[in-house]
Design a protein around this motif. Structure first.
Motif, PDB file in Angstrom:
ATOM      1  N   PHE A 132       0.940  -1.454   0.176  1.00  0.00           N
ATOM      2  CA  PHE A 132      -0.267  -0.082   0.371  1.00  0.00           C
ATOM      3  C   PHE A 132       0.717   1.439  -0.280  1.00  0.00           C
TER       4      PHE A 132
ATOM      5  N   ALA B  93      -0.696  -5.885  -2.367  1.00  0.00           N
ATOM      6  CA  ALA B  93      -1.823  -5.900  -1.205  1.00  0.00           C
ATOM      7  C   ALA B  93      -3.177  -6.419  -1.932  1.00  0.00           C
TER       8      ALA B  93
ATOM      9  N   SER C 278      -7.326  -6.287   3.677  1.00  0.00           N
ATOM     10  CA  SER C 278      -6.496  -6.333   4.760  1.00  0.00           C
ATOM     11  C   SER C 278      -5.833  -4.981   5.018  1.00  0.00           C
ATOM     12  N   THR C 279      -6.712  -3.830   5.495  1.00  0.00           N
ATOM     13  CA  THR C 279      -5.813  -2.820   4.937  1.00  0.00           C
ATOM     14  C   THR C 279      -7.561  -2.376   5.887  1.00  0.00           C
ATOM     15  N   ASN C 280      -7.782  -0.553   6.069  1.00  0.00           N
ATOM     16  CA  ASN C 280      -9.183  -0.326   6.315  1.00  0.00           C
ATOM     17  C   ASN C 280      -8.922   1.484   5.503  1.00  0.00           C
TER      18      ASN C 280
ATOM     19  N   VAL D  27      -6.685   3.601   3.273  1.00  0.00           N
ATOM     20  CA  VAL D  27      -6.616   3.419   1.606  1.00  0.00           C
ATOM     21  C   VAL D  27      -6.783   4.507   0.915  1.00  0.00           C
TER      22      VAL D  27
END
Length: 197
Positions: free
Chosen positions: A32, A93, A97-99, A102
């Protein structure tokens, strides 16, 4: 006059470049960290490909067969909205798995082809996004119903857009979605009759 056909799909984890090559060269695999893009492009220029060729999931293999008659845009976990013809680096990516931070990174460094996507009027739109990617797509594109005259959404379940011009194609799994995608593309690109199942 031929119809303007748009396909919107999320990126695939499988890439046509071995990620081990990237890790050997950089000591890490870009994810990211889009703010480091210039540095990575310099180090990985020989490994770059157009997005449509970089992503190597089964649906991308289908899309490559039809590239001469469709416009492909990808919702990429790294880049946001990109054209299938935009050259990109290999990365790893996944939006799951992120919030949502991004989104601000995409606004600052990404979404290079957003304007081309939303300022065009498409005759026929196929959207193939997972539930996670659809959530981000709806945050990025303020009027998805206005993208085209006829919109087809390939999904496992749910109704993501409340538009009169949407046709839902409910699928049970990846094989099912590939089959529906191939069928829709064959209908919109009759001149490309040499496709295999």
């Amino acid at each position: 006059m031929s119809r303007r056909v748009l396909v919107i799909i999320n990126c695939s984890r499988r890439k046509s470049v071995r990620i081990e090559l990237v890790k050997e060269r950089l000591g890490l695999v870009p994810g990211f960290d889009l703010e480091r893009e210039d540095e990575y492009v310099s180090a990985l220029s020989d490994l770059m490909r157009p997005a449509l060729d970089m992503y190597d999931g089964p649906e991308f293999r289908i899309l490559r067969r039809f590239r001469s008659c469709v416009n492909v845009f990808v919702l990429s976990a790294r880049y946001g909205i990109i054209s299938g013809e935009r050259w990109i680096i290999p990365y790893d990516a996944y939006l799951g798995s992120t919030n949502e931070t991004v989104l601000s990174k995409w606004m600052a460094y990404g979404n290079p082809d957003m304007n081309e996507l939303v300022s065009s009027r498409w005759d026929y739109v196929i959207i193939r996004l997972t539930k996670t990617y659809m959530r981000y797509f709806r945050r990025l594109v303020h009027d998805p119903c206005g993208l085209g005259s006829e919109i087809h959404i390939i999904t496992g379940r749910g109704r993501y857009l409340n538009c009169g011009n949407v046709i839902y194609h409910y699928v049970r799994g990846p094989g099912d979605s590939q089959s529906v995608l191939r069928k829709l593309l064959a209908e919109t690109c009759p001149s490309i009759s040499n496709y295999s199942k």
